[in-house]
Motif scaffolding. Sequence first.
Motif, PDB file in Angstrom:
ATOM      1  N   ILE A   1       0.878   5.629 -17.733  1.00  0.00           N
ATOM      2  CA  ILE A   1       1.787   5.399 -16.608  1.00  0.00           C
ATOM      3  C   ILE A   1       1.112   4.557 -15.526  1.00  0.00           C
ATOM      4  O   ILE A   1       1.707   3.650 -14.951  1.00  0.00           O
ATOM      5  N   CYS A   2      -0.158   4.848 -15.267  1.00  0.00           N
ATOM      6  CA  CYS A   2      -0.875   4.102 -14.228  1.00  0.00           C
ATOM      7  C   CYS A   2      -1.009   2.630 -14.570  1.00  0.00           C
ATOM      8  O   CYS A   2      -1.113   1.769 -13.691  1.00  0.00           O
ATOM      9  N   PHE A   3      -1.015   2.346 -15.904  1.00  0.00           N
ATOM     10  CA  PHE A   3      -1.122   0.940 -16.300  1.00  0.00           C
ATOM     11  C   PHE A   3       0.130   0.162 -15.885  1.00  0.00           C
ATOM     12  O   PHE A   3       0.083  -1.066 -15.746  1.00  0.00           O
ATOM     13  N   ASP A   4       1.288   0.842 -15.707  1.00  0.00           N
ATOM     14  CA  ASP A   4       2.492   0.155 -15.212  1.00  0.00           C
ATOM     15  C   ASP A   4       2.232  -0.457 -13.832  1.00  0.00           C
ATOM     16  O   ASP A   4       2.615  -1.598 -13.554  1.00  0.00           O
ATOM     17  N   ILE A   5       1.598   0.350 -12.972  1.00  0.00           N
ATOM     18  CA  ILE A   5       1.294  -0.138 -11.623  1.00  0.00           C
ATOM     19  C   ILE A   5       0.295  -1.277 -11.687  1.00  0.00           C
ATOM     20  O   ILE A   5       0.462  -2.323 -11.043  1.00  0.00           O
ATOM     21  N   LEU A   6      -0.740  -1.093 -12.500  1.00  0.00           N
ATOM     22  CA  LEU A   6      -1.770  -2.120 -12.614  1.00  0.00           C
ATOM     23  C   LEU A   6      -1.194  -3.405 -13.203  1.00  0.00           C
ATOM     24  O   LEU A   6      -1.521  -4.516 -12.757  1.00  0.00           O
ATOM     25  N   ASN A   7      -0.307  -3.256 -14.207  1.00  0.00           N
ATOM     26  CA  ASN A   7       0.294  -4.448 -14.817  1.00  0.00           C
ATOM     27  C   ASN A   7       1.134  -5.216 -13.809  1.00  0.00           C
ATOM     28  O   ASN A   7       1.185  -6.450 -13.829  1.00  0.00           O
ATOM     29  N   THR A   8       1.841  -4.481 -12.921  1.00  0.00           N
ATOM     30  CA  THR A   8       2.635  -5.151 -11.880  1.00  0.00           C
ATOM     31  C   THR A   8       1.733  -5.978 -10.962  1.00  0.00           C
ATOM     32  O   THR A   8       2.044  -7.128 -10.629  1.00  0.00           O
ATOM     33  N   LEU A   9       0.614  -5.394 -10.585  1.00  0.00           N
ATOM     34  CA  LEU A   9      -0.336  -6.120  -9.727  1.00  0.00           C
ATOM     35  C   LEU A   9      -0.900  -7.334 -10.439  1.00  0.00           C
ATOM     36  O   LEU A   9      -0.985  -8.444  -9.873  1.00  0.00           O
ATOM     37  N   LEU A  10      -1.298  -7.168 -11.717  1.00  0.00           N
ATOM     38  CA  LEU A  10      -1.910  -8.273 -12.475  1.00  0.00           C
ATOM     39  C   LEU A  10      -0.901  -9.389 -12.730  1.00  0.00           C
ATOM     40  O   LEU A  10      -1.232 -10.582 -12.649  1.00  0.00           O
ATOM     41  N   LYS A  11       0.330  -9.009 -13.034  1.00  0.00           N
ATOM     42  CA  LYS A  11       1.362 -10.014 -13.292  1.00  0.00           C
ATOM     43  C   LYS A  11       1.636 -10.847 -12.039  1.00  0.00           C
ATOM     44  O   LYS A  11       1.730 -12.072 -12.093  1.00  0.00           O
ATOM     45  N   THR A  12       1.745 -10.165 -10.900  1.00  0.00           N
ATOM     46  CA  THR A  12       1.988 -10.885  -9.649  1.00  0.00           C
ATOM     47  C   THR A  12       0.808 -11.785  -9.312  1.00  0.00           C
ATOM     48  O   THR A  12       0.985 -12.937  -8.889  1.00  0.00           O
ATOM     49  N   ALA A  13      -0.414 -11.269  -9.526  1.00  0.00           N
ATOM     50  CA  ALA A  13      -1.597 -12.077  -9.237  1.00  0.00           C
ATOM     51  C   ALA A  13      -1.638 -13.309 -10.124  1.00  0.00           C
ATOM     52  O   ALA A  13      -1.996 -14.410  -9.686  1.00  0.00           O
ATOM     53  N   SER A  14      -1.245 -13.143 -11.398  1.00  0.00           N
ATOM     54  CA  SER A  14      -1.237 -14.281 -12.317  1.00  0.00           C
ATOM     55  C   SER A  14      -0.212 -15.316 -11.897  1.00  0.00           C
ATOM     56  O   SER A  14      -0.460 -16.518 -11.944  1.00  0.00           O
ATOM     57  N   GLU A  15       0.987 -14.856 -11.473  1.00  0.00           N
ATOM     58  CA  GLU A  15       2.021 -15.789 -11.016  1.00  0.00           C
ATOM     59  C   GLU A  15       1.582 -16.567  -9.781  1.00  0.00           C
ATOM     60  O   GLU A  15       2.010 -17.698  -9.558  1.00  0.00           O
TER      61      GLU A  15
ATOM     62  N   ALA B   1       0.831  -1.205   0.000  1.00  0.00           N
ATOM     63  CA  ALA B   1       0.000   0.000   0.000  1.00  0.00           C
ATOM     64  C   ALA B   1       0.866   1.256   0.000  1.00  0.00           C
ATOM     65  O   ALA B   1       0.537   2.254  -0.653  1.00  0.00           O
ATOM     66  N   ARG B   2       1.980   1.201   0.701  1.00  0.00           N
ATOM     67  CA  ARG B   2       2.870   2.362   0.745  1.00  0.00           C
ATOM     68  C   ARG B   2       3.510   2.615  -0.620  1.00  0.00           C
ATOM     69  O   ARG B   2       3.687   3.762  -1.049  1.00  0.00           O
ATOM     70  N   MET B   3       3.869   1.530  -1.340  1.00  0.00           N
ATOM     71  CA  MET B   3       4.458   1.692  -2.666  1.00  0.00           C
ATOM     72  C   MET B   3       3.447   2.264  -3.662  1.00  0.00           C
ATOM     73  O   MET B   3       3.781   3.098  -4.501  1.00  0.00           O
ATOM     74  N   ILE B   4       2.191   1.799  -3.589  1.00  0.00           N
ATOM     75  CA  ILE B   4       1.147   2.345  -4.470  1.00  0.00           C
ATOM     76  C   ILE B   4       0.975   3.839  -4.196  1.00  0.00           C
ATOM     77  O   ILE B   4       0.904   4.663  -5.116  1.00  0.00           O
ATOM     78  N   SER B   5       0.915   4.188  -2.916  1.00  0.00           N
ATOM     79  CA  SER B   5       0.754   5.590  -2.542  1.00  0.00           C
ATOM     80  C   SER B   5       1.948   6.422  -2.997  1.00  0.00           C
ATOM     81  O   SER B   5       1.792   7.535  -3.506  1.00  0.00           O
ATOM     82  N   THR B   6       3.169   5.868  -2.857  1.00  0.00           N
ATOM     83  CA  THR B   6       4.377   6.581  -3.281  1.00  0.00           C
ATOM     84  C   THR B   6       4.366   6.831  -4.782  1.00  0.00           C
ATOM     85  O   THR B   6       4.702   7.932  -5.262  1.00  0.00           O
ATOM     86  N   ALA B   7       4.001   5.801  -5.550  1.00  0.00           N
ATOM     87  CA  ALA B   7       3.973   5.931  -7.010  1.00  0.00           C
ATOM     88  C   ALA B   7       2.986   7.008  -7.451  1.00  0.00           C
ATOM     89  O   ALA B   7       3.286   7.850  -8.300  1.00  0.00           O
ATOM     90  N   LEU B   8       1.785   6.980  -6.881  1.00  0.00           N
ATOM     91  CA  LEU B   8       0.776   7.942  -7.286  1.00  0.00           C
ATOM     92  C   LEU B   8       1.092   9.350  -6.785  1.00  0.00           C
ATOM     93  O   LEU B   8       0.739  10.344  -7.433  1.00  0.00           O
TER      94      LEU B   8
END
Length: 768
Positions: A586-600, A563-570
């Motif tokens: 740019i926001c899709f970078d954050i979302l892609n990181t979340l989706l990629k981790t969730a997929s893994e 949560a702190r990293m998401i807040s820092t990025a935004l």
Amino acid sequence: MKWNHFKSKLLVKYTLSYISIFLIPLVILTVIIYHNAVKTLRSEIEQTNVNQLTQAKTVIDDRMKELQDIAFRIAYDEQLTRYWTHHPYYSRESIGALVKYKATSSIIDELFLFFRGDNNIYSSQGLENLDVFTGRYKFNTWNKEDLIRDLNTVRLPTMRPAEQVIQGTRGQKSMLAYLVPIAPNNTPAHGTVMYLIHESNLTGLIDSILTDYHGMTYIFDNNGQVLAANHHGDTITKNDVKALFQLEPGTHSLSLNGETHSVVSVKSDDGWTYVTAMPSSQFFSRIVHIRTFVVLVFSFVVIMGTVLAILLARRQYHPISDLMEFVRLRNVRSLSEPPSQTNELDWIKKTLHDYSKRVDLQEPYARNHILLMLLKHGHTGELPSDLKEQLGIRFNRSHYFVVTMGWETHSLPEADPSGGWPLMQLMNEVELPELTAHAYGVELPQPDRLALIVGFNADTGHEASLNGIMEAIVEALRSMVMEHAGSPPVIGTGNRYSHPEQLNQSYIEASTAFEASMLHGQGSTTFFHALSGAKDSSSFWVPKDVLLKLDQSLKQGSYDVAARMISTALDSLKEEMPSVPLLRCICFDILNTLLKTASELGMHHVVQELPSITSYDSLEDLEKKLAGLAADICTHVEAKSETEESSLMDEIVSYIDANYSDYDLSLGTISSKFSISSSYFSRSFKEKVGVNFTQYIWQKRMDEVIRQLLHTSDPLKDIISRVGYLDTPNFIRKFKKETGYTPGQYRKMHSQNGSADASDDEDEEYIG
């Protein structure tokens, strides 16, 4: 008999020791308390006398002011003018007015009004000629001529000392005369008001305030004349009286008539001096009852203390006796054998030393658990706040960071049979004084992995200097590990922080750097701050290190860091304020990181939530949705981890149940077989079954021994060896401690076929 004699000697020694410890301080304390009590009582009595005498002084001063006020009112009273008093008709009203003024003061015996140059004097009783007045009031030292002169010439309020006055037929009394000139409107005095006051009226005021007082009381004027006195039957010389007057205000010890007196002196604003003097013998007679009381209490306390000392010695000796018996049983000594070279306390010391070794074996696990919680969560949860201090964990440095090290399993020496890892024992706590650094080692759940919590002090705030210090510390740790492990570790280092609560962030960073370092092979070192490279001030993209930490925190289930990293990025995007199309990219970078981790992690269902996540109205709305997705991922990771841990523990418990009779079974062998660290296994196993690994193995073997004792006639030694216990005598002692019987006695009591008659002899064979 010899044993009992030895025991009684120790008990007597304890008893005498307790009595001595009790009596010596008691005697000293009693003497100190008695002297302090006498001193305090004397001080309190003297202070009380000072306060009471001051109160009496205030009362008398107020009475004197009242008399001056009465004279002042008389001076301005029309009924008491010269014309009015001489008038044949109104003179009666003047006498009535004097009666009223006399009644306003309780200390006045008589009040007189005299107009200077007149031959008459007026009082509450009427008009008198001066010749008649001086004939009716005869003073001992104040003759007629002096009296008339003073009435005509006195300029200031004057108090004459008390003297014997003959009042016609009323007899002789000791009285004071107080003369107050009256001069209205600041004109020359045209008259005098004279008050006659009984000496007892003044001394009586003092006596009424100084309750329970039997000493002498004196009132002196400015010149040292005794205005009034109350001797209570005692008399002193003129020199002694003069000495009393010359004393400074306060309490004094003075010899009067060859006897020591406690003297109190106070002065009024008008210059009068008030003195009381009490013989010291009277003072000490008032504390006789205190001395008697102290003696009685002391005697009672000595008797009760002696009794309690005996009871306490017996009570204290009782557990010593029990522990002694326990030690004797553990050392397989005969019950009738007395100790030879040592006493009970030495035997108990040896037992405590043995148990201390057990505690020392468990302490590293507790210590490791605390440090691991700090790495994962940044806090220790509901554990006691002082537990870190008790375990020797202190955070008193200015900067902290985490280092993660790992090896390939085949590159390290095997752990010892007890489950210990030699390298972990070496790195448990490391001091680097030349770098003002201190490190705590933490064994991680993964085999052949450890983390180091490093704290160091640095006066400089320059980024490059701090990075240089961190590199020097990591290199020193690497050299230390290389020297003892013989194999270079893979190292990942997190960023530094100022507070220990931020160690979970540094741990996430170190884990990220460790994964990157693993790609470069054995012996490589990676710093997290080097992963993101130099920041381009003209770029709007989310920093690489933020995305790396976000990915690693999600994988480890650390929602706080995610949560702190998401807040820092935004937050960085809010500061740059790029265009809306670029902002969405740019926001899709954050979302892609979340989706990629969730997929893994196998969370494929999150793709279905994309429409609701991507439809946001503001960055705050997006942050809320991304944080919710991160929370779902972390919850999934924690649940999966708990499930895997529970499944693993179930598998381990099943393995132990099937192999508990293997005498080589230990923490080390199980940790190695299931590829987990021994400390992680020890903690998780106790959480799973409620007891530690050693207790669980012992209980399984006990249950099997009991079963075979009851259902077979096999020799005891064979039964014990079959369950994996090689020390037969020690097993018999532990068996008796738990059941109250030896294995042979237990078999005989519960035997169904009576085939165990020789069981007691078999026990004696191993414990004798």
